[in-house]
Design a protein around this motif. Structure first.
Motif, PDB file in Angstrom:
ATOM      1  N   SER A 233      13.026  20.999 -27.811  1.00 55.09           N
ATOM      2  CA  SER A 233      13.422  22.089 -26.927  1.00 55.09           C
ATOM      3  C   SER A 233      12.429  22.153 -25.775  1.00 55.09           C
ATOM      4  O   SER A 233      11.246  22.433 -25.988  1.00 55.09           O
ATOM      5  CB  SER A 233      13.411  23.413 -27.706  1.00 55.09           C
ATOM      6  N   THR A 234      12.898  21.879 -24.575  1.00 55.82           N
ATOM      7  CA  THR A 234      11.971  21.915 -23.433  1.00 55.82           C
ATOM      8  C   THR A 234      11.432  23.331 -23.219  1.00 55.82           C
ATOM      9  O   THR A 234      10.279  23.507 -22.847  1.00 55.82           O
ATOM     10  CB  THR A 234      12.632  21.380 -22.142  1.00 55.82           C
ATOM     11  N   GLY A 235      12.263  24.354 -23.476  1.00 56.11           N
ATOM     12  CA  GLY A 235      11.797  25.741 -23.341  1.00 56.11           C
ATOM     13  C   GLY A 235      10.637  26.012 -24.304  1.00 56.11           C
ATOM     14  O   GLY A 235       9.612  26.581 -23.915  1.00 56.11           O
TER      15      GLY A 235
ATOM     16  N   LEU B 191       7.519  24.112 -23.179  1.00 50.84           N
ATOM     17  CA  LEU B 191       6.895  24.768 -22.018  1.00 50.84           C
ATOM     18  C   LEU B 191       6.173  26.051 -22.432  1.00 50.84           C
ATOM     19  O   LEU B 191       5.065  26.331 -21.962  1.00 50.84           O
ATOM     20  CB  LEU B 191       7.949  25.083 -20.954  1.00 50.84           C
ATOM     21  N   ARG B 192       6.796  26.834 -23.335  1.00 56.40           N
ATOM     22  CA  ARG B 192       6.130  28.071 -23.789  1.00 56.40           C
ATOM     23  C   ARG B 192       4.865  27.742 -24.587  1.00 56.40           C
ATOM     24  O   ARG B 192       3.878  28.477 -24.528  1.00 56.40           O
ATOM     25  CB  ARG B 192       7.092  28.950 -24.589  1.00 56.40           C
ATOM     26  N   GLY B 193       4.884  26.615 -25.315  1.00 61.73           N
ATOM     27  CA  GLY B 193       3.683  26.164 -26.038  1.00 61.73           C
ATOM     28  C   GLY B 193       2.569  25.816 -25.064  1.00 61.73           C
ATOM     29  O   GLY B 193       1.398  26.155 -25.279  1.00 61.73           O
TER      30      GLY B 193
ATOM     31  N   GLY C 275      13.241  32.589 -13.456  1.00 66.27           N
ATOM     32  CA  GLY C 275      14.525  32.078 -13.940  1.00 66.27           C
ATOM     33  C   GLY C 275      14.968  30.840 -13.191  1.00 66.27           C
ATOM     34  O   GLY C 275      16.137  30.485 -13.186  1.00 66.27           O
ATOM     35  N   GLU C 276      13.997  30.164 -12.541  1.00 66.69           N
ATOM     36  CA  GLU C 276      14.295  28.907 -11.844  1.00 66.69           C
ATOM     37  C   GLU C 276      13.988  27.735 -12.775  1.00 66.69           C
ATOM     38  O   GLU C 276      13.250  27.894 -13.755  1.00 66.69           O
ATOM     39  CB  GLU C 276      13.408  28.774 -10.593  1.00 66.69           C
ATOM     40  N   LEU C 277      14.505  26.566 -12.432  1.00 64.92           N
ATOM     41  CA  LEU C 277      14.206  25.386 -13.241  1.00 64.92           C
ATOM     42  C   LEU C 277      12.838  24.819 -12.874  1.00 64.92           C
ATOM     43  O   LEU C 277      12.464  24.775 -11.703  1.00 64.92           O
ATOM     44  CB  LEU C 277      15.266  24.299 -13.027  1.00 64.92           C
TER      45      LEU C 277
HETATM   46  P1  ADP Z   1      17.226  29.730 -22.184  1.00 65.36           P
HETATM   47  O1  ADP Z   1      18.133  28.573 -22.488  1.00 65.36           O
HETATM   48  O2  ADP Z   1      17.477  30.917 -23.053  1.00 65.36           O
HETATM   49  O3  ADP Z   1      17.172  30.079 -20.716  1.00 65.36           O
HETATM   50  P2  ADP Z   1      14.879  28.040 -22.556  1.00 65.36           P
HETATM   51  O4  ADP Z   1      13.811  28.338 -23.532  1.00 65.36           O
HETATM   52  O5  ADP Z   1      15.703  26.820 -22.783  1.00 65.36           O
HETATM   53  O6  ADP Z   1      15.750  29.355 -22.541  1.00 65.36           O
HETATM   54  O7  ADP Z   1      14.266  27.908 -21.076  1.00 65.36           O
HETATM   55  C1  ADP Z   1      13.419  28.892 -20.523  1.00 65.36           C
HETATM   56  C2  ADP Z   1      12.961  28.463 -19.136  1.00 65.36           C
HETATM   57  O8  ADP Z   1      12.194  27.234 -19.225  1.00 65.36           O
HETATM   58  C3  ADP Z   1      14.083  28.123 -18.139  1.00 65.36           C
HETATM   59  O9  ADP Z   1      14.569  29.269 -17.474  1.00 65.36           O
HETATM   60  C4  ADP Z   1      13.363  27.144 -17.197  1.00 65.36           C
HETATM   61  O10 ADP Z   1      12.533  27.816 -16.277  1.00 65.36           O
HETATM   62  C5  ADP Z   1      12.457  26.368 -18.122  1.00 65.36           C
HETATM   63  N1  ADP Z   1      13.121  25.130 -18.626  1.00 65.36           N
HETATM   64  C6  ADP Z   1      13.450  24.868 -19.920  1.00 65.36           C
HETATM   65  N2  ADP Z   1      14.043  23.667 -20.024  1.00 65.36           N
HETATM   66  C7  ADP Z   1      14.105  23.150 -18.765  1.00 65.36           C
HETATM   67  C8  ADP Z   1      14.623  21.955 -18.200  1.00 65.36           C
HETATM   68  N3  ADP Z   1      15.210  21.024 -18.954  1.00 65.36           N
HETATM   69  N4  ADP Z   1      14.525  21.775 -16.854  1.00 65.36           N
HETATM   70  C9  ADP Z   1      13.934  22.677 -16.085  1.00 65.36           C
HETATM   71  N5  ADP Z   1      13.428  23.836 -16.543  1.00 65.36           N
HETATM   72  C10 ADP Z   1      13.505  24.077 -17.874  1.00 65.36           C
END
Ligand code: ADP
Length: 191
Positions: free
Chosen positions: A31-33, A36-38, A57-59
């Motif tokens: 999970s990339t999210g 990233l949180r880690g 809420g941007e990528l």
């Molecule tokens: P959700 O799907 O509930 O928005 P995630 O935990 O997947 O939560 O993602 C949280 C945030 O992390 C995203 O809003 C984005 O900023 C970043 N992120 C996660 N995965 C990606 C990705 N593959 N590409 C770009 N940004 C990402």
């Protein structure tokens, strides 16, 4: 090998269902999210840089997440397969993933897309924000932005995977158990 992309808008239930799928099928969860949180919790340079995007809420830039996934794939050479959760989120990410997996001769088996109505997504995210403390789940304008970014940048991946014959739509409303059963039926039909 079973490589699954678990797809869907923010709040669709990808993380919840991924936890069940990895247990049943013995897959590695990427999970990339979560990654990233880690990084953010560890206060790494990457994490602090990513926070700027996540809070709005941007990528996060493609190069950052593609690099992260590349190293996770290398760190798990003995995996039975992977479940990709929250990745890919752009066409560039999907193309990079195909290339990384192509080198390992283990392509994506299928893309399972959880379909959930927008009102339900917003309710689930606000509910999660109360317990998780995630800043991006507590602000309605950030939630709205994440859903818009999904519709603009991420939803086109449905066409990308359809063109490869790998897209499967899954009804994502209902109980966690009922949705899990639908996902399992779709996975069992993939291989
Ligand atoms: P959700 O799907 O509930 O928005 P995630 O935990 O997947 O939560 O993602 C949280 C945030 O992390 C995203 O809003 C984005 O900023 C970043 N992120 C996660 N995965 C990606 C990705 N593959 N590409 C770009 N940004 C990402």
């Amino acid at each position: 090998m079973l490589n699954i992309v678990l797809f869907g808008p923010p709040g669709a239930g990808k993380g919840t269902q991924a936890a069940r799928i990895i247990e049943k099928y013995g897959l590695v969860h990427l999970s990339t999210g979560d990654i990233l949180r880690g990084e953010l919790a560890a206060q790494s340079k990457l994490g602090l840089e990513a926070k700027k995007y996540m809070d709005k809420g941007e990528l996060v830039p493609d190069s950052v997440v593609i690099g992260m996934i590349g190293s996770k794939l290398d760190q798990n050479p003995a995996a039975n397969g992977f479940i990709f959760d929250g990745f890919p989120r752009t066409t560039a990410q999907a193309m990079a993933l195909d290339e990384l997996l192509g080198k390992k001769k283990t392509p994506i088996t299928g893309m399972l897309a959880l379909e959930v109505e927008k009102e339900e997504l917003v309710n689930r995210l606000l509910g999660r924000g109360k317990v998780s403390g995630r800043a991006d789940d507590q602000d309605i304008s950030v939630i709205e932005n994440r859903i818009s970014v999904y519709n603009r940048d991420t939803a086109p991946l449905i066409d990308y995977y359809s063109a490869q014959g790998k897209f499967r739509a899954i009804q994502g409303m209902g109980t966690i158990e009922a949705i899990f059963e639908r996902l399992c039926l779709a996975i069992d039909a993939l291989h």
